[in-house]
Design a protein around this motif. Structure first.
Motif, PDB file in Angstrom:
ATOM      1  N   ARG A  38      22.713  38.235  44.529  1.00  0.00           N
ATOM      2  CA  ARG A  38      23.131  38.856  43.373  1.00  0.00           C
ATOM      3  C   ARG A  38      22.501  40.039  42.995  1.00  0.00           C
ATOM      4  NH1 ARG A  38      25.687  35.174  40.831  1.00  0.00           N
ATOM      5  NH2 ARG A  38      24.311  34.937  38.747  1.00  0.00           N
ATOM      6  N   GLN A  39      21.112  39.328  42.561  1.00  0.00           N
ATOM      7  CA  GLN A  39      20.010  40.383  41.730  1.00  0.00           C
ATOM      8  C   GLN A  39      19.510  41.217  42.979  1.00  0.00           C
ATOM      9  OE1 GLN A  39      17.511  37.333  40.539  1.00  0.00           O
ATOM     10  NE2 GLN A  39      18.643  36.733  38.903  1.00  0.00           N
ATOM     11  N   ALA A  45      22.285  44.359  42.878  1.00  0.00           N
ATOM     12  CA  ALA A  45      22.405  44.833  41.376  1.00  0.00           C
ATOM     13  C   ALA A  45      21.875  46.093  41.226  1.00  0.00           C
ATOM     14  CB  ALA A  45      21.929  43.941  40.091  1.00  0.00           C
ATOM     15  N   GLU A  46      22.624  46.981  40.515  1.00  0.00           N
ATOM     16  CA  GLU A  46      21.653  48.290  40.039  1.00  0.00           C
ATOM     17  C   GLU A  46      20.569  48.111  39.523  1.00  0.00           C
ATOM     18  OE1 GLU A  46      23.207  51.223  40.697  1.00  0.00           O
ATOM     19  OE2 GLU A  46      24.686  50.301  41.904  1.00  0.00           O
ATOM     20  N   SER A  70      21.472  46.015  34.265  1.00  0.00           N
ATOM     21  CA  SER A  70      21.437  45.019  35.166  1.00  0.00           C
ATOM     22  C   SER A  70      20.185  43.928  34.623  1.00  0.00           C
ATOM     23  CB  SER A  70      20.824  45.438  36.615  1.00  0.00           C
ATOM     24  OG  SER A  70      22.120  46.311  36.986  1.00  0.00           O
ATOM     25  N   GLU A  81      21.578  41.511  32.357  1.00  0.00           N
ATOM     26  CA  GLU A  81      22.328  40.623  33.067  1.00  0.00           C
ATOM     27  C   GLU A  81      21.236  39.392  33.595  1.00  0.00           C
ATOM     28  OE1 GLU A  81      25.338  39.581  32.562  1.00  0.00           O
ATOM     29  OE2 GLU A  81      25.293  41.260  31.285  1.00  0.00           O
TER      30      GLU A  81
END
Length: 191
Positions: free
Chosen positions: A75-76, A79-80, A85, A88
């Motif tokens: 997911r990382q 991510a943008e 990001s 998050e």
């Protein structure tokens, strides 16, 4: 003779982490670890050459257990690459580390013990430096905004925030802690 059952060794080291968090370094005895792991008396002494060996392995095990699972890493990766990001990511890190309360408290005990044990200090220094270097390398490879100094500042600030949360949880509310994570990223990370 040191035994080699990896599953039993891991259970004993995990028990040592629990004892460290609950009783402190002075309470970490082979007998206490045996009791926590619910194994016969004398088991831990068959797996660890001495107390320093047990302390060192407990420190290493905490770091192993703090590694994010593959879904978080993926997911990382996708991510943008912006401050939102980054916020998050920092929320996830604070949540993951705080979620392993006994592990973090055990590390604090180990750090205090390292002030009196040069061998443990050397091991922890190497491990913490490797962790910081891994964070810096991840940051550089990820393309996230900010420089190495910002990453180090976040590392230090968020570690203290986690310490506060785990040792004196009523000092800051959950909303205040979250706001501090956001503010830290916004102030330390420049485009």
């Amino acid at each position: 003779m040191v035994r080699r059952n990896d599953g039993r060794r891991a259970a004993l080291v995990d028990a040592a982490i629990e004892v460290l968090a609950r009783e402190g370094a002075r309470g970490l005895t082979f007998r206490a670890v045996d009791t926590e792991a619910a194994v016969p008396t004398g088991t831990a002494s068959n797996y660890f050459g001495n107390r320093d060996d047990l302390l060192t392995q407990a420190g290493a095990r905490v770091y192993e257990r703090l590694i994010p699972d593959e879904s978080v890493i993926e997911r990382q990766r996708t991510a943008e690459r912006d401050k939102a990001s980054y916020v998050e990511l920092m929320r996830e890190v604070v949540g993951r580390v705080s979620g392993f309360r006994t592990g973090y408290l055990a590390l604090l005990e180990l750090r205090l013990e390292a002030t009196r044990r040069p061998g443990l200090r050397a091991v922890l220094t190497e491990r913490v430096r490797a962790d910081l270097d891994a964070n810096l390398a991840y940051h550089e490879a990820s393309g996230l905004p900010g420089d190495a100094k910002a990453v180090k500042l976040l590392y230090l600030a968020l570690n203290w925030l986690i310490l506060e949360q785990l040792t004196l949880p009523d000092v800051l509310s959950e909303a205040e802690r979250d706001e501090l994570v956001v503010t830290a990223v916004e102030r330390f990370i420049t485009d």
